[in-house]
Motif scaffolding. Structure first.
Motif, mmCIF file in Angstrom:
data_model
loop_
_atom_site.group_PDB
_atom_site.id
_atom_site.type_symbol
_atom_site.label_atom_id
_atom_site.label_comp_id
_atom_site.label_asym_id
_atom_site.label_seq_id
_atom_site.Cartn_x
_atom_site.Cartn_y
_atom_site.Cartn_z
ATOM 1 N N GLN A 263 -2.266 -9.182 -10.946
ATOM 2 C CA GLN A 263 -3.691 -9.190 -10.642
ATOM 3 C C GLN A 263 -3.978 -9.768 -9.265
ATOM 4 O O GLN A 263 -4.830 -9.262 -8.546
ATOM 5 C CB GLN A 263 -4.464 -9.979 -11.706
ATOM 6 C CG GLN A 263 -5.978 -9.957 -11.499
ATOM 7 C CD GLN A 263 -6.552 -8.557 -11.481
ATOM 8 O OE1 GLN A 263 -6.257 -7.747 -12.360
ATOM 9 N NE2 GLN A 263 -7.365 -8.238 -10.469
ATOM 10 N N PHE A 264 -3.264 -10.824 -8.865
ATOM 11 C CA PHE A 264 -3.587 -11.418 -7.573
ATOM 12 C C PHE A 264 -3.195 -10.491 -6.421
ATOM 13 O O PHE A 264 -3.828 -10.518 -5.362
ATOM 14 C CB PHE A 264 -2.951 -12.810 -7.414
ATOM 15 C CG PHE A 264 -1.484 -12.842 -7.118
ATOM 16 C CD1 PHE A 264 -1.026 -12.952 -5.807
ATOM 17 C CD2 PHE A 264 -0.555 -12.814 -8.142
ATOM 18 C CE1 PHE A 264 0.335 -13.017 -5.535
ATOM 19 C CE2 PHE A 264 0.800 -12.888 -7.881
ATOM 20 C CZ PHE A 264 1.255 -12.984 -6.561
ATOM 21 N N VAL A 265 -2.182 -9.638 -6.623
ATOM 22 C CA VAL A 265 -1.843 -8.639 -5.618
ATOM 23 C C VAL A 265 -2.955 -7.589 -5.533
ATOM 24 O O VAL A 265 -3.332 -7.144 -4.445
ATOM 25 C CB VAL A 265 -0.493 -7.984 -5.934
ATOM 26 C CG1 VAL A 265 -0.182 -6.879 -4.930
ATOM 27 C CG2 VAL A 265 0.616 -9.035 -5.927
ATOM 28 N N LYS A 266 -3.501 -7.206 -6.686
ATOM 29 C CA LYS A 266 -4.639 -6.286 -6.692
ATOM 30 C C LYS A 266 -5.836 -6.905 -5.972
ATOM 31 O O LYS A 266 -6.565 -6.213 -5.260
ATOM 32 C CB LYS A 266 -5.017 -5.932 -8.135
ATOM 33 C CG LYS A 266 -3.946 -5.156 -8.882
ATOM 34 C CD LYS A 266 -4.358 -4.875 -10.322
ATOM 35 C CE LYS A 266 -3.282 -4.113 -11.074
ATOM 36 N NZ LYS A 266 -3.658 -3.867 -12.492
ATOM 37 N N LYS B 211 -7.336 -4.278 2.113
ATOM 38 C CA LYS B 211 -7.068 -2.857 2.307
ATOM 39 C C LYS B 211 -8.278 -1.955 2.085
ATOM 40 O O LYS B 211 -8.164 -0.737 2.171
ATOM 41 C CB LYS B 211 -5.942 -2.430 1.353
ATOM 42 C CG LYS B 211 -4.563 -2.914 1.771
ATOM 43 C CD LYS B 211 -4.116 -2.270 3.081
ATOM 44 C CE LYS B 211 -2.654 -2.530 3.376
ATOM 45 N NZ LYS B 211 -2.220 -1.842 4.603
ATOM 46 N N THR B 212 -9.424 -2.524 1.814
ATOM 47 C CA THR B 212 -10.639 -1.733 1.603
ATOM 48 C C THR B 212 -11.678 -2.145 2.647
ATOM 49 O O THR B 212 -11.512 -3.155 3.332
ATOM 50 C CB THR B 212 -11.201 -1.964 0.192
ATOM 51 O OG1 THR B 212 -11.756 -3.297 0.125
ATOM 52 C CG2 THR B 212 -10.114 -1.806 -0.871
ATOM 53 N N ASP C 133 0.856 -1.180 0.000
ATOM 54 C CA ASP C 133 0.000 0.000 0.000
ATOM 55 C C ASP C 133 0.902 1.242 0.000
ATOM 56 O O ASP C 133 1.744 1.387 0.894
ATOM 57 C CB ASP C 133 -0.905 -0.006 1.233
ATOM 58 C CG ASP C 133 -1.977 1.068 1.187
ATOM 59 O OD1 ASP C 133 -2.176 1.661 0.109
ATOM 60 O OD2 ASP C 133 -2.607 1.311 2.228
ATOM 61 N N PRO C 134 0.799 2.123 -0.994
ATOM 62 C CA PRO C 134 -0.188 2.140 -2.076
ATOM 63 C C PRO C 134 0.081 1.053 -3.116
ATOM 64 O O PRO C 134 1.194 0.550 -3.225
ATOM 65 C CB PRO C 134 -0.031 3.528 -2.678
ATOM 66 C CG PRO C 134 1.379 3.898 -2.367
ATOM 67 C CD PRO C 134 1.685 3.315 -1.032
#
Length: 368
Positions: free
Chosen positions: A240-243, A250-251, A232-233
């Motif tokens: 993609q798997f990190v996203k 983190k949300t 983060d950020p």
């Protein structure tokens, strides 16, 4: 940049809030642990009106007191089947494991979502560390606790392990025949990824030696150093798997203040033992029922497929050892969920990907 991101995710995969009540738990005649348990509802999901909920504690054979949420279906009578739930690795019971437990309680099971040793509200020092033995014992201690409840049938207990705790669940099922049914959801084999890297890309002596040297230096430099929380950020070029991890941990979808994955991660040396172990050696001897389920698009899918193959056939890619075929292969299942990613099986994602009806049927069939 990508190597840094992948390292952070790997450590995190291996891998506070205010409280208003203290619970003292005696581990022997000379020692007591005090846990600070939040009594207010602080999960990342709303409480179902179909269940009763309370905080409980129980002890492991290592003398560590674990904190847990007990969910019971309302207006249920008699001795009920029960399920202990934990995971993902580095997460807490306020996240995915609590959701699984609550949803299964809605369907007629007594369920227990617990924080592992050294994690969340559970006891143990130093914080956010791990051990193959101790984490396997965590599941078996949860079975001990459930089997002594008045409304639970001691011969009708199963477990669910999510992500890294999927592999731990299989290890517990191999060790403890009281576990009559096991679900490994979106599983990681923590010992395999710890020693071999993702997709076995670092499965060579030179890579393991370099990692061991770095960890040995870290032990003397600062053994309390934390790392591996979700990056983060989020960089634009993140895989993609990190996203997907970011979108969960983190949300508001999955963030929790006590979760290592949501914050500063895990002790850097906290999974040293995992990286030098292979703990699924005997899963080909599990006689009880097992369901391994994975998302079609999950980056971790190869863990579940290989574990299932070895469990049934006694050999699989990624397993250097060869065993005999399973004596009871007919109650083993592999379920690949179309369109689902790894994190979609944490909470259902955007497509309600968790097959709740399948889980209910699996446990009711095998916990009779």
């Amino acid at each position: 940049m990508k190597k840094t991101i992948l390292f952070a995710v790997l450590v995190g995969s291996l891998l506070t809030a205010c409280t208003n009540k203290e619970v003292k738990q005696t581990t022997d005649k000379n020692m007591a642990q005090t846990l600070n348990l939040t009594q207010e509802w602080d999960k990342v999901f709303p409480l179902s009106e179909k269940v009763n909920h309370k905080k409980v504690t129980f002890e492991t054979q290592y003398g560590i007191t674990l904190a847990a949420d007990l969910y019971e279906p309302k207006n249920a009578d008699g001795k009920l089947p029960a399920i202990a739930v934990s995971g993902p690795f580095g997460a807490t019971k306020e996240q995915s494991s609590g959701l699984y437990a609550m949803r299964m309680a809605e369907r007629g099971f007594v369920t227990l979502a617990f924080d592992p040793s050294y994690t969340g509200e559970s006891g143990g020092e130093p914080r956010r560390t791990a051990s193959p033995d101790i984490n396997t014992e965590d599941f078996m201690a949860a079975v001990d606790f459930l089997s002594q409840l008045d409304n639970v049938g001691a011969e009708k207990i199963g477990i669910i392990g999510i992500c890294g705790w999927g592999g731990i669940a299989l290890n517990a099922a191999a060790a403890d025949p009281r576990i009559k049914a096991t679900v490994a959801s979106t599983m990681y084999d923590m010992t395999r990824v710890g020693g071999n890297g993702y997709y076995d890309s670092e499965d060579k002596e030179e890579s393991r030696h370099a990692a061991r040297e770095a960890l040995a230096k870290q032990r003397l430099a600062n053994p309390k150093t934390m790392a591996g929380g979700v990056v983060d950020p989020l960089p634009d070029d993140a895989p993609q798997f990190v996203k997907d991890y970011y979108d969960y941990y983190k949300t508001p979808r999955g963030y929790h203040a006590r979760s290592g994955n949501s914050n500063d991660g895990w002790r850097v040396i906290g999974t040293q033992a995992y990286s030098n172990s292979r703990f699924l050696y005997y899963i080909n001897e599990i006689r009880s029922a097992v369901l391994v389920m994975h998302g079609e698009k999950a980056h971790s899918r190869y863990f579940g497929e290989a574990a299932y193959k070895y469990m049934v056939e006694g050999q699989a890619e990624g397993y250097n050892f060869v065993g005999k075929p399973n004596p009871v292969p007919e109650n083993k299942q592999l379920l690949i969920i179309p369109g689902a990613s790894h994190c979609d099986l944490y909470d259902g994602g955007q497509g309600d990907f968790i097959p709740w009806n399948k889980l209910e049927d699996f446990f009711k069939t095998n916990l009779q």
